[in-house]
Scaffold this active site. Structure first.
Site, PDB file in Angstrom:
ATOM      1  N   TYR A 135      -4.249 -28.683  10.729  1.00  0.00           N
ATOM      2  CA  TYR A 135      -4.518 -29.468   9.521  1.00  0.00           C
ATOM      3  C   TYR A 135      -3.411 -29.202   8.509  1.00  0.00           C
ATOM      4  CZ  TYR A 135      -7.238 -30.849   5.305  1.00  0.00           C
ATOM      5  OH  TYR A 135      -7.673 -31.410   4.130  1.00  0.00           O
ATOM      6  N   LYS A 163      -3.457 -33.071  12.168  1.00  0.00           N
ATOM      7  CA  LYS A 163      -3.848 -33.975  11.089  1.00  0.00           C
ATOM      8  C   LYS A 163      -2.818 -33.816   9.976  1.00  0.00           C
ATOM      9  CE  LYS A 163      -7.306 -34.734   7.466  1.00  0.00           C
ATOM     10  NZ  LYS A 163      -8.566 -34.258   6.840  1.00  0.00           N
TER      11      LYS A 163
END
Length: 294
Positions: A135, A163
């Site tokens: 992330y 992400k």
């Protein structure tokens, strides 16, 4: 290993009532996501106010998700922490409860080196055999993965995706050029979803789909089915909503939008506070203009 990190993934809000988890509202929110066939849900991420949840609340939220979803779509848990041991505890709990994978950011506030970031994720990878999504949200964590660190981490068998919440349009292409073919890149920035897909991204972790899952799913389906013009037209229509949902710190605006649509109470935990009157007015106006209904 099958890669669950793709398509439309909703970064779910966490509803509260009287400062407790509102599991009745949470079930309603989850059922909306199931109804409109999003590809997965992310529980207890930034949008889900993970930092405000106790460990017991975290486990209850995941357990409730697993029971409601009942294998109808993948469930991804947020396991970010600046304490590696606690991040491992979150990951192990996620595995025991039955989620399908987890996402974690580099440790925030402590500003680890790239080697420290690698070792943090290596420890998570060794401690729990769930699929992992990296992330990247440097505006929140204060640090980010270098391309080299992403490459190193992508070689660990269960680190399957990234992400990316940034706006660097070159980054997906740079990463795609060096990682294994089955390593997926997803955007976490609603405003650039199509721009990033044009650069090789194959997934969208969305805030907007909390309140407009049907529209967001249709937009992405149009893109994947090569109806580029149709996707662009929908994206242009949604741009004011994307912007409205980030008028103030996420998830303040989307929590209010969900409340306005009758999904949950407009309750958010400190240090976050309710949306300002100005933001509320703009959000209501845009939701009305787009005829969004739940």
């Amino acid at each position: 290993m099958y890669n669950i990190f793709k398509g439309l993934i909703t970064a779910l809000i966490t509803p509260f009532k009287n400062n407790k988890l509102d599991l009745y509202a949470f079930e309603s929110i989850l059922n909306q996501q199931i109804k409109h066939e999003v590809d997965a849900v992310l529980i207890a991420g930034s949008t889900g106010e993970a930092n405000s949840l106790s460990f017991e609340e975290y486990k209850l939220l995941l357990k409730t998700s697993v029971e409601i979803v009942n294998n109808r779509m993948p469930i991804i848990s947020g396991c970010s922490s600046n304490n590696t041991a606690y991040a491992i505890e979150l990951a192990i709990a996620s595995k025991k409860i039955g989620v399908d994978g987890f996402m974690a950011s580099p440790p925030s506030y402590v500003k680890p080196t790239q080697h420290g970031i690698y070792k943090h994720f290596e420890a998570l990878h060794e401690a729990c055999n769930l699929p992992i999504m990296l992330y990247s949200a440097p505006t929140r964590s204060g640090v980010d993965f270098s391309d080299e660190t992403i490459l190193r981490l992508s070689k660990l068998p269960r680190i399957l995706a990234l992400k990316d919440c940034g706006v660097d349009l070159e980054r997906p292409m740079r990463i795609r050029a060096i990682v294994k073919e089955d390593f997926n890149i997803l955007t976490g920035n609603d405003e650039v979803v199509l721009a990033f897909h044009a650069q090789g991204v194959i997934g969208w972790i969305s805030v907007t789909s909390n309140i407009a899952p049907k529209i967001c799913k249709e937009l992405l389906d149009k893109w994947y089915n090569n109806d580029i013009q149709g996707a662009l037209e929908m994206h242009q229509k949604l741009l004011p909503l994307y912007k409205a949902l980030f008028l103030e710190s996420n998830p303040i605006p989307v929590k209010y939008a969900a409340h306005y649509l009758g999904l949950c109470e407009n309750e958010i935990r400190l240090p976050l506070t309710e949306a300002s009157d100005s933001a509320k007015k703009q959000i209501k106006k845009i939701i009305t203009s787009l005829s969004i209904k739940i």
